[in-house]
Write an enzyme that holds these catalytic residues in place. Sequence first.
Site: not given
Length: 606
Positions: A340, A538, A568
């Site tokens: 991320s 995601d 995610h």
Amino acid sequence: MTLTQIPLGMGIAHWSRADHNASEMEAYCSALCQLRALLYLAQHLLHNNDHGQLYSLQDGELSKRFVREYTSMHKACFYGRCLGFQFLPTLRPFLQTVVISMVTFGERYGKQQSGFGMAAFSLLTSGKYVIDPELRGAEFERITQNLDMQFWKSFWNLTESELLSGLVSLASNLVQVNLTLTIPPEPLSLPLASDPKLFAPVSPPLAHWGPGPVHMRLISYELREGQDSEELLDFTRTNAPPISVSLLPFGAQKHPPSPWLLVHFHGGGFVAQTSKSHENYLKSWSKDLNVPIVSVDYSLAPEAPFPRALEECFYAYCWALKNCRLLGSTAERVCLAGDSAGGNLCITVSMRAMACGVRVPDGIMAAYPATLLTTDASPSRLLTLIDPLLPLGVLSKCLNAYAGVDCQTVQPTEGTTTLSSLGRDTALLIGDLTMGASNWIQSFLPAEVVGSLSCSHQRSLSNEAHQRSFSPCTSDFSGPRHQRDYPEGFEPLRSERLAVIQTPSYPIVKNPFVSPLLAPEDLLRGLPPVHLVASALDALLDDSVMFAKKLRDMGQPVTLRVVEDLPHGFLSLSGLAKETQVASDICVERIREVFQQQSSPSSTCK
């Protein structure tokens, strides 16, 4: 048997099951209505975007419509009975626990209560969100529609508490070295990549408040030479007891330095978490790869916006190269890994290394990275309307915080970290553990009993939802009739509470070191092999797809692997399901490829 002779118990059970089925039908019909609206929006994107492009420019009409629809569209149906329908069934109890924990935490957030008082309050309130999915969904929508950033940080930092991390560590691999280090802000010099006889200066982090220390964690499955040296132990933090030789298992063998080194940047939207909440999979990686891992605890936004985190991560990378033998490595091969926000930092740190002329890593493994820090509309970004872990309200708040929009920088107090307030949060977490008990109790209740307890509330919500639906002729959200998003006669359900989404339209979000997808080719040319691992469900999927496409079109070595049915942040869920573990193993194999590569691989997309 006549109707009057039917036993009372059988009649109630029959009524309860019918009521439960009706509630289920209403909930899924609401969700289907909203999904239909998303399909229309996706159709607009595919029709209007340029060929080969997934994103619509943030200042364009399509992106404005996307944000406008998010602010007004009813989303609670995706957080109640339909919660996590798009993901693996084995992950839905976890998602339910997260949502229940958040709404319960939200009820008491900011209130002055003792630890026992908060635990008792949690016990009393969590049960109602278990048995009443509609109430849970409505409250979660309320919280995420107008998110308070400090609330979000406080909630996710609960994962850093000693209690929860201790429970997680019981199921994680044992490692012989787990040291927390504090590196003083001293200037460094590294050999130039083009001419090792010359050196490039590397300044310590300076943005916003001047020089400051950089914190990191060293994890190693095996004790290696240098890791027990007095020189390294001098860097251990005073507020966390170091693991020294005396605490290691009796007769532990000291191994020679590894030729490999993994430098890790954690995720958390640039605003939350540290290496501590990522220890579980990092310990597994250290064992599977037999490599020491350095995970950087960079300063978090909004107190430390861009470029502080980038400066700290780049400095930590350079320090690790210069002091690799203290870390138990000769650094013949160095890989950057992150998820991320951490994936973003892996890419931008490599870009910074190229710009400074120092050694770039031998490869990058970025899991579901954020490469475009704007609210530009794209097909995968539409999933923020149904995703409980990454709603658009949360995403935009994180992007604005990192960009430094409407925030005041705060220099960290000496000796304190993001874990300094966890004494209070541990007390909160004790209360949150009752959520698990409530979920366990629910498993013993027949579905019709649980459903019947919330049927009256469901009907009232349903009536309100229909009243909230705007007429196609009077809707304020669809724009002029010639720009309608939906066909005549259809309008999605609308929320009672409009979300406030501040789109990060400031020039800084287009800085290539903030949004590497927007970087010119000359800043990306020369990047090491980039391995992207993303999820099909995601909201940031398109960040990976478009970045991989950009690198491939440039002739840069890149691979893209897309896994199915996972949300995610799946790396942090690697112990919850076989599929999340498989996804983590894919990341490990990509890192192994970096360490074992003989030459730069050709560009591929998978």
